[in-house]
Design a protein around this motif. Structure first.
Motif, mmCIF file in Angstrom:
data_model
loop_
_atom_site.group_PDB
_atom_site.id
_atom_site.type_symbol
_atom_site.label_atom_id
_atom_site.label_comp_id
_atom_site.label_asym_id
_atom_site.label_seq_id
_atom_site.Cartn_x
_atom_site.Cartn_y
_atom_site.Cartn_z
ATOM 1 N N GLU A 137 0.788 -1.520 0.223
ATOM 2 C CA GLU A 137 -0.220 -0.417 0.218
ATOM 3 C C GLU A 137 1.137 1.339 0.100
ATOM 4 O O GLU A 137 1.932 1.234 0.307
ATOM 5 C CB GLU A 137 -0.311 0.103 1.041
ATOM 6 C CG GLU A 137 -0.490 -0.047 2.644
ATOM 7 C CD GLU A 137 -0.439 1.229 3.347
ATOM 8 O OE1 GLU A 137 -1.166 1.787 3.705
ATOM 9 O OE2 GLU A 137 0.769 1.806 3.624
ATOM 10 N N GLU A 182 -2.440 -12.218 -2.273
ATOM 11 C CA GLU A 182 -3.903 -12.664 -1.963
ATOM 12 C C GLU A 182 -4.138 -13.651 -3.050
ATOM 13 O O GLU A 182 -3.394 -13.780 -4.075
ATOM 14 C CB GLU A 182 -4.452 -11.983 -2.343
ATOM 15 C CG GLU A 182 -4.379 -10.328 -0.876
ATOM 16 C CD GLU A 182 -5.745 -9.280 -1.343
ATOM 17 O OE1 GLU A 182 -6.420 -9.503 -0.203
ATOM 18 O OE2 GLU A 182 -5.402 -8.487 -1.585
ATOM 19 N N TYR A 235 -5.027 3.068 11.839
ATOM 20 C CA TYR A 235 -6.183 4.202 11.527
ATOM 21 C C TYR A 235 -6.601 5.050 13.483
ATOM 22 O O TYR A 235 -6.620 3.425 14.258
ATOM 23 C CB TYR A 235 -7.879 3.852 10.777
ATOM 24 C CG TYR A 235 -7.240 3.413 9.805
ATOM 25 C CD1 TYR A 235 -6.897 4.846 8.842
ATOM 26 C CD2 TYR A 235 -7.276 2.591 9.008
ATOM 27 C CE1 TYR A 235 -7.208 4.598 7.137
ATOM 28 C CE2 TYR A 235 -6.836 2.368 8.018
ATOM 29 C CZ TYR A 235 -7.206 3.610 7.058
ATOM 30 O OH TYR A 235 -6.777 3.290 5.625
HETATM 31 P P1 HAM Z 1 -6.797 -0.788 1.878
HETATM 32 O O1 HAM Z 1 -8.361 -1.063 1.865
HETATM 33 O O2 HAM Z 1 -5.967 -1.348 2.185
HETATM 34 O O3 HAM Z 1 -5.967 0.567 2.453
HETATM 35 O O4 HAM Z 1 -6.681 -0.736 0.350
HETATM 36 C C1 HAM Z 1 -7.841 0.238 -0.772
HETATM 37 C C2 HAM Z 1 -8.450 -0.349 -1.729
HETATM 38 O O5 HAM Z 1 -7.371 -0.461 -2.497
HETATM 39 C C3 HAM Z 1 -8.990 -1.210 -1.767
HETATM 40 O O6 HAM Z 1 -10.134 -0.877 -1.306
HETATM 41 C C4 HAM Z 1 -9.198 -1.772 -2.977
HETATM 42 O O7 HAM Z 1 -10.267 -1.014 -4.057
HETATM 43 C C5 HAM Z 1 -7.581 -2.464 -3.404
HETATM 44 N N1 HAM Z 1 -7.350 -3.238 -3.662
HETATM 45 C C6 HAM Z 1 -7.104 -3.482 -2.153
HETATM 46 N N2 HAM Z 1 -6.358 -4.764 -2.425
HETATM 47 C C7 HAM Z 1 -6.590 -4.998 -3.609
HETATM 48 C C8 HAM Z 1 -6.234 -6.262 -4.388
HETATM 49 N N3 HAM Z 1 -5.603 -7.298 -3.780
HETATM 50 N N4 HAM Z 1 -6.338 -6.430 -5.544
HETATM 51 C C9 HAM Z 1 -7.142 -5.181 -6.126
HETATM 52 N N5 HAM Z 1 -7.383 -4.379 -5.849
HETATM 53 C C10 HAM Z 1 -7.297 -4.207 -4.342
HETATM 54 C C11 HAM Z 1 -5.142 1.134 1.780
HETATM 55 O O8 HAM Z 1 -4.186 0.166 1.231
HETATM 56 C C12 HAM Z 1 -4.891 2.317 3.079
HETATM 57 N N6 HAM Z 1 -3.770 2.441 2.255
HETATM 58 C C13 HAM Z 1 -5.728 3.560 2.331
HETATM 59 C C14 HAM Z 1 -4.911 4.548 2.885
HETATM 60 C C15 HAM Z 1 -4.711 5.582 2.808
HETATM 61 N N7 HAM Z 1 -5.855 4.927 4.109
HETATM 62 C C16 HAM Z 1 -5.005 6.574 3.951
HETATM 63 N N8 HAM Z 1 -4.205 6.218 3.389
#
Ligand code: HAM
Length: 422
Positions: free
Chosen positions: A83, A115, A264
């Motif tokens: 991320e 995953e 968070y």
């Molecule tokens: P997260 O919920 O882990 O948050 O990921 C954000 C978005 O990335 C998810 O809602 C989804 O749409 C997409 N995503 C996550 N994993 C996958 C995957 N394996 N394949 C496709 N799409 C995926 C974060 O990463 C935090 N850094 C968000 C954040 C920024 N919070 C504060 N600042």
């Protein structure tokens, strides 16, 4: 024959037929963030492993099971970023951006999580993320949500996503709640599955996320995080809700929304669609006021979100919002070597005279019929035809490939007729 080499499972190519839709998505969201005055930041894809374990939390799915971690040639443990928040905070601290300053940043790029691949879930996927540092009020939380709502409107998917919102309070409030939740779960231990039993010990709030219907049924009577919130978090959340109401943004408060990453506090939110099956969260985020200090910086409030671009592309395709301008507007058809040289020169002139016009020259010779076929294949709307007569007269034939009409024009005058194509 040698065995062909294949891409790694869960890591996809973006082919030329798909890239126009990606470009449209990316330019739409970039235009939205720049309309709010945010600036781009670019971070490395690889970081020291302990950055992620410290930022995201040792007992999260991401750190426990999903990271691509390896030792480099010096024996240092590195990880492909799962991320963007951790790297963004690291970059901010390291470059002195977070000391008594305010920054509103965005980034885009690949992330990696091991995953189980399925529709909407990949091992290399792409996020567009926003992070704001140095502002602690609910006004900026509201702005981030309004910004995402604007993106959905501009992408034509606003009717197909809904917003879930929660406050998870201060770390102390969460610790108090955690104890109450564990006490409750202990009374229902016989219903819990292995995963929830394990989470009850390590990260009990994650039990609230369970997909197990029996456990969901008992959780209806579980203590609610909202009842344990500290006063400041309650006020922050109330004000955020007021601002969203004033902006006409609909939301549903989901007391069980806790998110899967440990950093968070207070506001957390997710935008969810029902049109993608199980992988319905297209965007998630929230406040993380403690993270900068936890990673060695001076205490700095922060809030952000990230959206999964593959999921948005799937939505755009499903909802037929995937009309994009083809890569080519004008196809240059020429007869013979002399005409070809004139054609290339004319194409160069048009690229200067009509900025944004995409002109493709035909190469490899062949009949007009073959060249027109090629023009159709690349999606051009106009063919410019240079035969011997046109070259001799300084003219060019303009053939409308959608309507079929053809006219002969002076080469010097052609630019004006092509402006309408952009
Ligand atoms: P997260 O919920 O882990 O948050 O990921 C954000 C978005 O990335 C998810 O809602 C989804 O749409 C997409 N995503 C996550 N994993 C996958 C995957 N394996 N394949 C496709 N799409 C995926 C974060 O990463 C935090 N850094 C968000 C954040 C920024 N919070 C504060 N600042």
């Amino acid at each position: 024959m040698a065995k062909t080499i294949q891409a790694i499972r869960g890591m996809n190519d973006c082919l030329p037929s798909q890239s126009p839709l990606w470009q449209k998505l990316e330019s739409t969201i970039k235009n939205v963030v720049s309309a709010y005055g945010y600036s781009e930041v670019r971070m490395p894809i690889v970081e020291a492993t302990h950055l992620f374990s410290r930022a995201i939390g040792e007992v999260t799915d991401v750190v426990e099971k999903e990271m691509y971690t390896f030792d480099d040639r010096n024996g240092d443990s590195l990880t492909l970023r799962p991320e963007g928040t951790a790297g963004c905070v690291r970059a901010g601290i390291e470059n002195g951006l977070l000391y008594n300053q305010e920054h509103r940043l965005w980034y885009i790029g690949p992330m990696f999580r091991h995953e189980r691949p399925q529709k909407g879930r990949y091992r290399q996927f792409h996020q567009f993320g926003v992070e704001v540092f140095g502002l602690n009020g609910p006004d900026v939380d509201a702005e981030l949500i309004m910004m995402t709502a604007r993106m959905w409107r501009e992408l034509g998917i606003a009717e197909h996503v809904r917003l879930e919102l929660n406050s998870i309070g201060s770390p102390q409030a969460r610790a108090n709640y955690r104890q109450a939740l564990v006490d409750f779960l202990m009374q229902h231990e016989s219903v819990l599955d292995e995963d929830s039993k394990r989470r009850m010990q390590t990260n009990p709030l994650r039990v609230l996320d369970t997909k197990n219907a029996d456990i969901q049924a008992i959780l209806v009577d579980a203590p609610q995080l909202g009842d344990y919130l500290d006063d400041e978090s309650k006020q922050h959340f109330a004000r955020l809700c007021e601002l969203l109401d004033a902006a006409g943004i609909e939301y549903q408060v989901n007391h069980r929304l806790v998110r899967g990453l440990d950093y968070y506090n207070r506001t957390v939110f997710e935008w969810i669609t029902d049109s993608l099956g199980a992988q319905g969260t297209v965007c998630g985020g929230g406040r993380y006021d403690g993270l900068v200090e936890q990673l060695g910086g001076k205490a700095t409030p922060a809030v952000g979100f990230a959206m999964g671009l593959e999921r948005l592309v799937l939505m755009l395709e499903n909802l037929n919002q995937d009309d994009v301008r083809p890569a080519v507007d004008v196809y240059m058809v020429t007869a013979g070597e002399g005409a070809m040289a004139v054609g290339m020169k004319l194409a160069e002139r048009l690229r200067e005279q009509v900025p944004g016009l995409r002109v493709m020259s035909h190469f490899g010779g062949g009949s007009f019929k073959k060249q027109f076929k090629r023009a159709d294949k690349v999606g051009a709307s106009v063919a410019l035809v240079l035969g011997e007569d046109e070259v001799a007269n300084g003219t060019v034939a303009l053939k409308d490939l959608k309507g079929g009409e053809q006219q002969t024009l002076n080469q010097d005058e052609i630019a004006a007729s092509l402006k309408a194509l952009i």
